[in-house]
Scaffold this motif. Structure first.
Motif, PDB file in Angstrom:
ATOM      1  N   SER A  81       0.589  -1.244  -0.050  1.00  0.00           N
ATOM      2  CA  SER A  81      -0.002  -0.130  -0.094  1.00  0.00           C
ATOM      3  C   SER A  81       0.929   1.369   0.103  1.00  0.00           C
ATOM      4  O   SER A  81       0.759   2.164  -0.738  1.00  0.00           O
ATOM      5  CB  SER A  81      -1.035  -0.006   1.144  1.00  0.00           C
ATOM      6  OG  SER A  81      -1.979  -1.131   1.121  1.00  0.00           O
ATOM      7  N   GLN A  82       1.897   1.174   0.747  1.00  0.00           N
ATOM      8  CA  GLN A  82       2.880   2.378   0.927  1.00  0.00           C
ATOM      9  C   GLN A  82       3.432   2.752  -0.473  1.00  0.00           C
ATOM     10  O   GLN A  82       3.793   3.780  -0.913  1.00  0.00           O
ATOM     11  CB  GLN A  82       3.791   2.222   2.008  1.00  0.00           C
ATOM     12  CG  GLN A  82       4.641   3.520   2.087  1.00  0.00           C
ATOM     13  CD  GLN A  82       5.544   3.417   3.370  1.00  0.00           C
ATOM     14  OE1 GLN A  82       5.086   2.676   4.197  1.00  0.00           O
ATOM     15  NE2 GLN A  82       6.666   4.123   3.322  1.00  0.00           N
ATOM     16  N   ARG A  83       3.951   1.648  -1.012  1.00  0.00           N
ATOM     17  CA  ARG A  83       4.456   1.688  -2.511  1.00  0.00           C
ATOM     18  C   ARG A  83       3.559   2.466  -3.405  1.00  0.00           C
ATOM     19  O   ARG A  83       3.965   3.228  -4.111  1.00  0.00           O
ATOM     20  CB  ARG A  83       4.681   0.213  -2.945  1.00  0.00           C
ATOM     21  CG  ARG A  83       5.534   0.426  -4.312  1.00  0.00           C
ATOM     22  CD  ARG A  83       6.873   1.336  -4.313  1.00  0.00           C
ATOM     23  NE  ARG A  83       7.642   1.533  -5.397  1.00  0.00           N
ATOM     24  CZ  ARG A  83       8.796   0.619  -5.769  1.00  0.00           C
ATOM     25  NH1 ARG A  83       9.237  -0.295  -4.816  1.00  0.00           N
ATOM     26  NH2 ARG A  83       9.176   0.708  -7.062  1.00  0.00           N
ATOM     27  N   ALA A  84       2.498   1.998  -3.458  1.00  0.00           N
ATOM     28  CA  ALA A  84       1.233   2.736  -4.121  1.00  0.00           C
ATOM     29  C   ALA A  84       1.176   4.346  -4.048  1.00  0.00           C
ATOM     30  O   ALA A  84       1.336   5.085  -5.035  1.00  0.00           O
ATOM     31  CB  ALA A  84      -0.076   2.067  -4.189  1.00  0.00           C
ATOM     32  N   THR A  85       1.002   4.692  -2.808  1.00  0.00           N
ATOM     33  CA  THR A  85       1.043   6.062  -2.431  1.00  0.00           C
ATOM     34  C   THR A  85       2.293   6.865  -2.741  1.00  0.00           C
ATOM     35  O   THR A  85       2.492   7.963  -2.893  1.00  0.00           O
ATOM     36  CB  THR A  85       0.643   6.173  -0.989  1.00  0.00           C
ATOM     37  OG1 THR A  85       1.304   5.380  -0.056  1.00  0.00           O
ATOM     38  CG2 THR A  85      -0.602   5.738  -0.676  1.00  0.00           C
ATOM     39  N   ASP A  86       3.557   6.051  -2.556  1.00  0.00           N
ATOM     40  CA  ASP A  86       4.797   6.815  -2.737  1.00  0.00           C
ATOM     41  C   ASP A  86       5.008   7.071  -4.346  1.00  0.00           C
ATOM     42  O   ASP A  86       5.587   7.995  -4.697  1.00  0.00           O
ATOM     43  CB  ASP A  86       5.968   5.680  -2.511  1.00  0.00           C
ATOM     44  CG  ASP A  86       6.143   5.661  -0.931  1.00  0.00           C
ATOM     45  OD1 ASP A  86       5.714   6.526  -0.001  1.00  0.00           O
ATOM     46  OD2 ASP A  86       7.160   4.958  -0.404  1.00  0.00           O
ATOM     47  N   GLU A  87       4.432   6.094  -5.070  1.00  0.00           N
ATOM     48  CA  GLU A  87       4.458   6.251  -6.613  1.00  0.00           C
ATOM     49  C   GLU A  87       3.500   7.532  -6.872  1.00  0.00           C
ATOM     50  O   GLU A  87       3.883   8.114  -7.916  1.00  0.00           O
ATOM     51  CB  GLU A  87       3.926   4.971  -7.176  1.00  0.00           C
ATOM     52  CG  GLU A  87       5.077   3.942  -7.090  1.00  0.00           C
ATOM     53  CD  GLU A  87       6.191   4.206  -7.782  1.00  0.00           C
ATOM     54  OE1 GLU A  87       6.110   4.869  -8.881  1.00  0.00           O
ATOM     55  OE2 GLU A  87       7.397   3.850  -7.217  1.00  0.00           O
ATOM     56  N   CYS A  88       2.451   7.615  -6.072  1.00  0.00           N
ATOM     57  CA  CYS A  88       1.500   8.912  -6.351  1.00  0.00           C
ATOM     58  C   CYS A  88       2.554  10.052  -5.930  1.00  0.00           C
ATOM     59  O   CYS A  88       2.377  10.860  -6.947  1.00  0.00           O
ATOM     60  CB  CYS A  88       0.721   8.912  -5.455  1.00  0.00           C
ATOM     61  SG  CYS A  88      -0.784   7.596  -5.671  1.00  0.00           S
ATOM     62  N   LEU A  89       3.208   9.986  -5.083  1.00  0.00           N
ATOM     63  CA  LEU A  89       4.153  11.159  -4.722  1.00  0.00           C
ATOM     64  C   LEU A  89       4.996  11.520  -5.547  1.00  0.00           C
ATOM     65  O   LEU A  89       5.456  12.521  -5.960  1.00  0.00           O
ATOM     66  CB  LEU A  89       4.694  11.225  -3.252  1.00  0.00           C
ATOM     67  CG  LEU A  89       3.599  11.154  -2.125  1.00  0.00           C
ATOM     68  CD1 LEU A  89       4.211  10.677  -0.566  1.00  0.00           C
ATOM     69  CD2 LEU A  89       3.234  12.480  -1.882  1.00  0.00           C
ATOM     70  N   VAL A  90       5.780  10.500  -6.278  1.00  0.00           N
ATOM     71  CA  VAL A  90       6.897  10.515  -7.294  1.00  0.00           C
ATOM     72  C   VAL A  90       5.885  11.169  -8.479  1.00  0.00           C
ATOM     73  O   VAL A  90       6.678  12.131  -9.120  1.00  0.00           O
ATOM     74  CB  VAL A  90       7.425   9.247  -7.813  1.00  0.00           C
ATOM     75  CG1 VAL A  90       8.200   9.220  -9.033  1.00  0.00           C
ATOM     76  CG2 VAL A  90       8.127   8.581  -6.718  1.00  0.00           C
ATOM     77  N   TYR A  91       5.001  10.547  -9.004  1.00  0.00           N
ATOM     78  CA  TYR A  91       4.438  11.308 -10.155  1.00  0.00           C
ATOM     79  C   TYR A  91       3.780  12.821  -9.943  1.00  0.00           C
ATOM     80  O   TYR A  91       4.056  13.432 -10.579  1.00  0.00           O
ATOM     81  CB  TYR A  91       2.750  10.558 -10.292  1.00  0.00           C
ATOM     82  CG  TYR A  91       2.229  11.130 -11.223  1.00  0.00           C
ATOM     83  CD1 TYR A  91       2.182  11.402 -12.491  1.00  0.00           C
ATOM     84  CD2 TYR A  91       0.639  11.464 -10.484  1.00  0.00           C
ATOM     85  CE1 TYR A  91       1.322  11.945 -13.235  1.00  0.00           C
ATOM     86  CE2 TYR A  91      -0.354  11.973 -11.365  1.00  0.00           C
ATOM     87  CZ  TYR A  91      -0.040  12.200 -12.558  1.00  0.00           C
ATOM     88  OH  TYR A  91      -1.068  13.199 -13.349  1.00  0.00           O
ATOM     89  N   LEU A  92       3.377  12.815  -8.451  1.00  0.00           N
ATOM     90  CA  LEU A  92       3.192  14.402  -8.160  1.00  0.00           C
ATOM     91  C   LEU A  92       4.179  15.249  -8.527  1.00  0.00           C
ATOM     92  O   LEU A  92       4.121  16.526  -8.805  1.00  0.00           O
ATOM     93  CB  LEU A  92       2.502  14.454  -6.834  1.00  0.00           C
ATOM     94  CG  LEU A  92       1.930  15.671  -6.326  1.00  0.00           C
ATOM     95  CD1 LEU A  92       0.843  16.205  -7.255  1.00  0.00           C
ATOM     96  CD2 LEU A  92       1.674  15.682  -5.031  1.00  0.00           C
ATOM     97  N   SER A  93       5.484  14.699  -7.968  1.00  0.00           N
ATOM     98  CA  SER A  93       6.703  15.609  -7.771  1.00  0.00           C
ATOM     99  C   SER A  93       7.384  15.904  -9.234  1.00  0.00           C
ATOM    100  O   SER A  93       7.845  16.964  -9.502  1.00  0.00           O
ATOM    101  CB  SER A  93       7.577  15.136  -6.839  1.00  0.00           C
ATOM    102  OG  SER A  93       7.130  15.142  -5.729  1.00  0.00           O
ATOM    103  N   THR A  94       7.252  14.937 -10.431  1.00  0.00           N
ATOM    104  CA  THR A  94       7.927  14.728 -11.394  1.00  0.00           C
ATOM    105  C   THR A  94       7.094  15.077 -12.804  1.00  0.00           C
ATOM    106  O   THR A  94       7.682  15.466 -13.739  1.00  0.00           O
ATOM    107  CB  THR A  94       8.630  13.436 -11.492  1.00  0.00           C
ATOM    108  OG1 THR A  94       7.668  12.322 -11.637  1.00  0.00           O
ATOM    109  CG2 THR A  94       9.474  13.157 -10.482  1.00  0.00           C
TER     110      THR A  94
END
Length: 255
Positions: A81-94
């Motif tokens: 679950s954390q990996r999914a939300t971490d990928e959201c943050l990566v997408y948001l930042s990049t």
């Protein structure tokens, strides 16, 4: 009395070999030369649910109830679950060129995205028992669903960047007040809009209802940068967001 006890013991002895036989049949099952254990079988079932190869299942397979229960309580579930939300943050930042004009939006589902229903399903065989909507809504009405910590972190990060947060839930309108209280109690607040299903929406599928809501959001001028949900019915359909992210949930399927 003694005769009855003896009969029970004989019956139990007959059942034990059958159970062992079932286990051995599954354990020794081969496919293309591969030996398949019960763990292999259940892990494959769970993975294919997440890949959307297995759809519209009514219950978790009986032989996998224990495995699914262990998974949703495990560190692995939290890491997934954390990996999914971490990928959201990566997408948001990049990849998100936020305009910061009040029209940058992100959509969240509620159940098993922001709030966990695992405590409810713990008492219902982790999806091994067919869903009783009345029972589930009674549990929801108590307003004690815990937050999913990784989702709360993402929620707060989006809010800090000025993204408009829109919650679209399949919960019915009569659960509005208790759901809002539950969300606020565990740390979610400051959303732009929260949408519940009214009686007319109950006549269509959850996916159709959620795509209709997205169409309204787009018509209001919002740019939907992303959606986070635990069901494909929350993230598929048109209009589609720029990116959709799915959290793991092998306990039930919503079409």
């Amino acid at each position: 009395m003694g005769k009855a006890l003896w009969c029970c013991l004989v019956f139990a002895c007959l059942l034990i070999p059958l159970a062992v036989a079932d286990w051995n049949i599954l354990k020794q099952q081969t496919h293309d030369g591969l030996k398949i254990s019960l763990k292999n079988y259940c892990e494959s079932w769970r993975m294919n649910v997440e890949l959307h190869n297995i759809r519209e299942f009514q219950v978790v397979p009986e032989e996998c109830i224990e495995y699914i229960g262990k998974y949703v309580k495990s560190t692995q579930y939290k890491v997934d679950s954390q990996r999914a939300t971490d990928e959201c943050l990566v997408y948001l930042s990049t990849s998100c060129n936020l305009k910061k004009d009040g029209l940058d939006a992100w959509i969240f589902d509620v159940d098993d995205t922001l709030l966990s229903t695992v405590p409810y399903y713990k008492n219902n065989l982790y999806g091994g028992k067919k869903l009783n909507v009345t029972s589930l809504e009674e549990w929801m009405s108590k307003g004690n669903a815990p937050a999913l910590d990784h989702s709360l972190k993402l929620y707060n990060e989006l809010k800090s960047r000025g993204v408009q947060i829109i919650l679209v839930t399949a919960r019915k309108e009569h659960l509005r007040s208790v759901t809002i209280d539950n969300l606020v109690k565990v740390g979610y607040y400051g959303w732009t809009k929260i949408v519940f299903r009214d009686p007319a929406d109950e006549l269509i599928s959850v996916q159709q209802y959620k795509t209709d809501v997205r169409r309204q959001i787009v018509n209001y001028g919002y740019r939907i940068w992303g959606i986070l949900g635990d069901q494909y019915s929350s993230i598929e359909g048109t209009p589609s967001p720029k990116r959709a992210f799915k959290l793991p949930n092998p306990m039930y399927y919503v079409a």
